[in-house]
Every structure is written in structure tokens, then in C-alpha cells.
Design a protein around this motif. Structure first.
Motif, PDB file in Angstrom:
ATOM      1  N   ALA A 136      35.304  41.057  50.515  1.00  0.00           N
ATOM      2  CA  ALA A 136      36.245  41.385  49.169  1.00  0.00           C
ATOM      3  C   ALA A 136      37.541  41.266  49.065  1.00  0.00           C
ATOM      4  N   ALA A 137      38.375  41.217  50.069  1.00  0.00           N
ATOM      5  CA  ALA A 137      39.194  41.042  50.473  1.00  0.00           C
ATOM      6  C   ALA A 137      40.075  39.263  49.836  1.00  0.00           C
ATOM      7  N   VAL A 138      38.137  37.935  50.168  1.00  0.00           N
ATOM      8  CA  VAL A 138      38.581  36.807  49.594  1.00  0.00           C
ATOM      9  C   VAL A 138      38.425  36.919  48.645  1.00  0.00           C
ATOM     10  N   LEU A 139      37.381  37.684  47.872  1.00  0.00           N
ATOM     11  CA  LEU A 139      37.621  37.366  46.716  1.00  0.00           C
ATOM     12  C   LEU A 139      38.647  37.668  45.137  1.00  0.00           C
ATOM     13  N   THR A 140      39.712  38.438  46.166  1.00  0.00           N
ATOM     14  CA  THR A 140      40.369  38.795  45.126  1.00  0.00           C
ATOM     15  C   THR A 140      41.488  37.927  44.805  1.00  0.00           C
ATOM     16  N   ILE A 141      41.590  36.710  45.929  1.00  0.00           N
ATOM     17  CA  ILE A 141      42.419  35.888  45.738  1.00  0.00           C
ATOM     18  C   ILE A 141      42.206  34.906  44.110  1.00  0.00           C
ATOM     19  N   PRO A 142      40.750  34.583  43.396  1.00  0.00           N
ATOM     20  CA  PRO A 142      41.029  34.446  42.198  1.00  0.00           C
ATOM     21  C   PRO A 142      41.322  35.231  41.325  1.00  0.00           C
ATOM     22  N   ALA A 143      41.105  36.793  40.933  1.00  0.00           N
ATOM     23  CA  ALA A 143      42.049  36.872  40.177  1.00  0.00           C
ATOM     24  C   ALA A 143      43.426  37.365  40.523  1.00  0.00           C
ATOM     25  N   TYR A 144      44.532  37.270  41.500  1.00  0.00           N
ATOM     26  CA  TYR A 144      45.659  36.805  41.546  1.00  0.00           C
ATOM     27  C   TYR A 144      45.223  35.563  40.922  1.00  0.00           C
ATOM     28  N   ALA A 145      45.413  34.482  41.422  1.00  0.00           N
ATOM     29  CA  ALA A 145      45.717  32.974  41.042  1.00  0.00           C
ATOM     30  C   ALA A 145      45.686  33.208  39.357  1.00  0.00           C
ATOM     31  N   GLU A 146      44.297  33.725  38.917  1.00  0.00           N
ATOM     32  CA  GLU A 146      43.864  33.430  37.116  1.00  0.00           C
ATOM     33  C   GLU A 146      45.011  34.207  36.394  1.00  0.00           C
ATOM     34  N   HIS A 147      45.454  35.399  36.771  1.00  0.00           N
ATOM     35  CA  HIS A 147      45.906  36.481  36.472  1.00  0.00           C
ATOM     36  C   HIS A 147      47.248  36.974  36.627  1.00  0.00           C
ATOM     37  N   GLY A 148      48.208  36.789  37.703  1.00  0.00           N
ATOM     38  CA  GLY A 148      49.307  37.003  38.714  1.00  0.00           C
ATOM     39  C   GLY A 148      48.920  38.569  39.164  1.00  0.00           C
ATOM     40  N   LEU A 149      50.634  38.773  39.375  1.00  0.00           N
ATOM     41  CA  LEU A 149      50.173  40.270  39.555  1.00  0.00           C
ATOM     42  C   LEU A 149      49.935  41.345  39.516  1.00  0.00           C
ATOM     43  N   VAL A 150      49.989  41.619  38.191  1.00  0.00           N
ATOM     44  CA  VAL A 150      50.034  43.096  37.530  1.00  0.00           C
ATOM     45  C   VAL A 150      48.665  42.452  37.337  1.00  0.00           C
ATOM     46  N   GLY A 151      47.923  41.990  36.141  1.00  0.00           N
ATOM     47  CA  GLY A 151      46.458  41.638  36.294  1.00  0.00           C
ATOM     48  C   GLY A 151      45.846  41.297  36.823  1.00  0.00           C
ATOM     49  N   GLY A 152      46.296  40.168  37.908  1.00  0.00           N
ATOM     50  CA  GLY A 152      45.532  40.244  39.688  1.00  0.00           C
ATOM     51  C   GLY A 152      44.994  41.299  40.192  1.00  0.00           C
ATOM     52  N   THR A 153      46.137  42.202  39.936  1.00  0.00           N
ATOM     53  CA  THR A 153      45.779  43.708  40.731  1.00  0.00           C
ATOM     54  C   THR A 153      45.166  44.492  40.468  1.00  0.00           C
ATOM     55  N   TRP A 154      45.142  43.968  38.633  1.00  0.00           N
ATOM     56  CA  TRP A 154      44.146  45.280  38.352  1.00  0.00           C
ATOM     57  C   TRP A 154      42.881  44.583  38.475  1.00  0.00           C
ATOM     58  N   ASN A 155      42.884  43.030  38.795  1.00  0.00           N
ATOM     59  CA  ASN A 155      40.581  42.820  38.416  1.00  0.00           C
ATOM     60  C   ASN A 155      40.607  42.716  39.928  1.00  0.00           C
ATOM     61  N   ALA A 156      41.590  42.020  40.848  1.00  0.00           N
ATOM     62  CA  ALA A 156      41.340  42.269  41.980  1.00  0.00           C
ATOM     63  C   ALA A 156      40.182  43.958  42.982  1.00  0.00           C
ATOM     64  N   PHE A 157      41.073  44.586  42.105  1.00  0.00           N
ATOM     65  CA  PHE A 157      40.650  45.822  42.659  1.00  0.00           C
ATOM     66  C   PHE A 157      39.438  46.464  41.787  1.00  0.00           C
ATOM     67  N   PHE A 158      39.602  45.950  40.274  1.00  0.00           N
ATOM     68  CA  PHE A 158      37.989  46.934  40.385  1.00  0.00           C
ATOM     69  C   PHE A 158      36.935  45.462  39.646  1.00  0.00           C
ATOM     70  N   GLY A 159      37.070  44.698  40.141  1.00  0.00           N
ATOM     71  CA  GLY A 159      36.189  43.419  40.638  1.00  0.00           C
ATOM     72  C   GLY A 159      36.159  43.513  41.525  1.00  0.00           C
ATOM     73  N   PRO A 160      36.430  42.997  43.028  1.00  0.00           N
ATOM     74  CA  PRO A 160      35.579  42.662  44.000  1.00  0.00           C
ATOM     75  C   PRO A 160      35.654  43.857  45.303  1.00  0.00           C
ATOM     76  N   VAL A 161      36.322  44.654  44.417  1.00  0.00           N
ATOM     77  CA  VAL A 161      37.468  45.415  46.199  1.00  0.00           C
ATOM     78  C   VAL A 161      36.014  46.620  45.126  1.00  0.00           C
ATOM     79  N   MET A 162      35.934  47.396  43.895  1.00  0.00           N
ATOM     80  CA  MET A 162      35.064  48.422  43.698  1.00  0.00           C
ATOM     81  C   MET A 162      33.533  47.615  43.553  1.00  0.00           C
ATOM     82  N   ALA A 163      33.059  46.822  43.420  1.00  0.00           N
ATOM     83  CA  ALA A 163      32.006  45.979  44.279  1.00  0.00           C
ATOM     84  C   ALA A 163      32.074  46.531  45.191  1.00  0.00           C
ATOM     85  N   ALA A 164      32.504  45.680  46.083  1.00  0.00           N
ATOM     86  CA  ALA A 164      32.141  46.131  47.623  1.00  0.00           C
ATOM     87  C   ALA A 164      31.922  47.660  48.483  1.00  0.00           C
ATOM     88  N   ALA A 165      32.706  48.667  47.353  1.00  0.00           N
ATOM     89  CA  ALA A 165      32.936  50.443  47.312  1.00  0.00           C
ATOM     90  C   ALA A 165      31.849  50.694  46.935  1.00  0.00           C
TER      91      ALA A 165
END
Length: 185
Positions: A136-165
Motif C-alpha cells: 500500500a505504501a509503494v502504491l502511493t507513489i503513483p498517486a503523488y506522481a500523478e496528482h501532486g501533494l493535495v490530490g496525491g494525498t487524497w488519491n493515496a488515502f482513498f486508493g491503496p491505503v483504504m484498500a489495504a485497510a
């Protein structure tokens, strides 16, 4: 050397190529999420069966967690799909599908292995449960690369982090604190 002239595409040609591209990419993404959905259905079916004592194994909360897990996994896959094209120069649909599906399917596989370990002789989720969170931590990299800090945080949280949870909760690999039975005095 003569300058190259380009002729503008007609509206019909542009819409046709857009629809063809959309169908290829969307259908490929959908086909690769089918194994994740099937694994979820199998887990849900197994948890919904009645035990020998007549009680059901699963609850409505478990069903909802599994549905949320599939949705968050798809959200993470969408970001990985775009990352493969934008940062890794993967424009072939099959290659991109193989890339983005690997991470998401690995997360589901680790979660299932953690559940299997939990019900094994050691009764601990073990390394697969840790690997779900590492992935899940590794899969947050594409979120930040694609969407920057704010959008990346949103996408990382509702994508791989929430998927893992959600996978963690949906298949019952939450940490269990067992205390020794109280000894009578």
C-alpha cells in the motif's frame, strides 16, 4: 526542407478514435478487475455459509467492507493505469494492464494469505499482513506522481491505503489481542 503540414481531423474521426481508445482501456481495466471481484465473491460466499451450529459466518459489516475493498482497489488501479502511461511510457494496453493489475492483485493475495496464516497453527497473520501495508505504501507513489501533494494525498488515502485497510477488515485479519484465561484463585 519543406515544413510538414497537418490536416485537422474531422469531428467524426476524432470521436471514433476516442471511443476506440476508451473502449480498449476501459475494457482492459474491467477485465483485470474481474479476478479481484471473483476473489471477493468467493470470500464473501465462504463467510456467508452457515456453520455447523446454524450461525452465519459473515455479517453485513463484512459484506460492506468487501465491497469497499473492491472499490478502493479499483480506485488505486485507476491511478496506477495513468502512472504507467505518463511516467513509465507504457502505451500498449496489455502491458499497462499487466503493470497496474500486478500491484492490486498482489495486495488481495497477501490479504488472503494473511487470513490463511491466521487460521493456521501459529494463529498469526504474519508476514503477508505486513506486506499488504508495504505494498500500500509503494502504491502511493503513483498517486503523488500523478496528482501532486493535495490530490496525491487524497488519491493515496482513498486508493491503496483504504484498500489495504478494507481488505484487512473484510477478510478478518485484524490484530487479535488474546489474554491468557484468568486462573481461579
Amino acid at each position: 526542407m519543406t515544413p510538414r503540414t497537418t490536416t485537422p481531423l474531422s469531428a467524426e474521426a476524432t470521436s471514433t478514435s476516442f471511443v476506440a481508445h476508451w473502449l480498449n482501456s476501459s475494457m482492459a481495466a474491467l477485465l483485470l478487475l474481474v479476478p479481484v471481484a471473483l476473489a471477493s465473491v468467493c470470500l464473501l460466499w465462504q463467510s456467508a455459509r452457515k456453520r455447523a451450529n446454524g450461525r452465519r459466518r459473515g455479517t453485513a459489516a463484512g459484506w460492506l467492507a468487501a465491497i469497499a475493498a473492491v472499490g478502493c482497489t479499483a480506485y488505486s488501479a485507476s491511478t496506477s493505469w495513468r502512472f504507467a502511461a505518463d511516467y513509465l511510457d507504457m502505451h500498449n494496453t496489455v502491458e499497462r494492464c499487466a503493470f497496474f493489475a500486478t500491484g492490486e492483485l498482489a495486495m488481495v493475495a497477501y490479504a488472503v494469505m494473511a487470513r490463511q496464516n491466521l487460521h493456521g497453527p501459529r494463529q498469526a497473520a504474519g508476514l503477508p499482513a505486513v506486506l499488504v501495508w508495504v505494498l500500500a505504501a509503494v502504491l502511493t507513489i503513483p498517486a503523488y506522481a500523478e496528482h501532486g501533494l493535495v490530490g496525491g494525498t487524497w488519491n493515496a488515502f482513498f486508493g491503496p491505503v483504504m484498500a489495504a485497510a478494507m481488505w484487512h477488515l473484510a477478510i478478518g485479519t485484524e490484530p487479535r489481542h488474546r489474554t491468557p484465561a484468568a486462573k481461579p484463585a
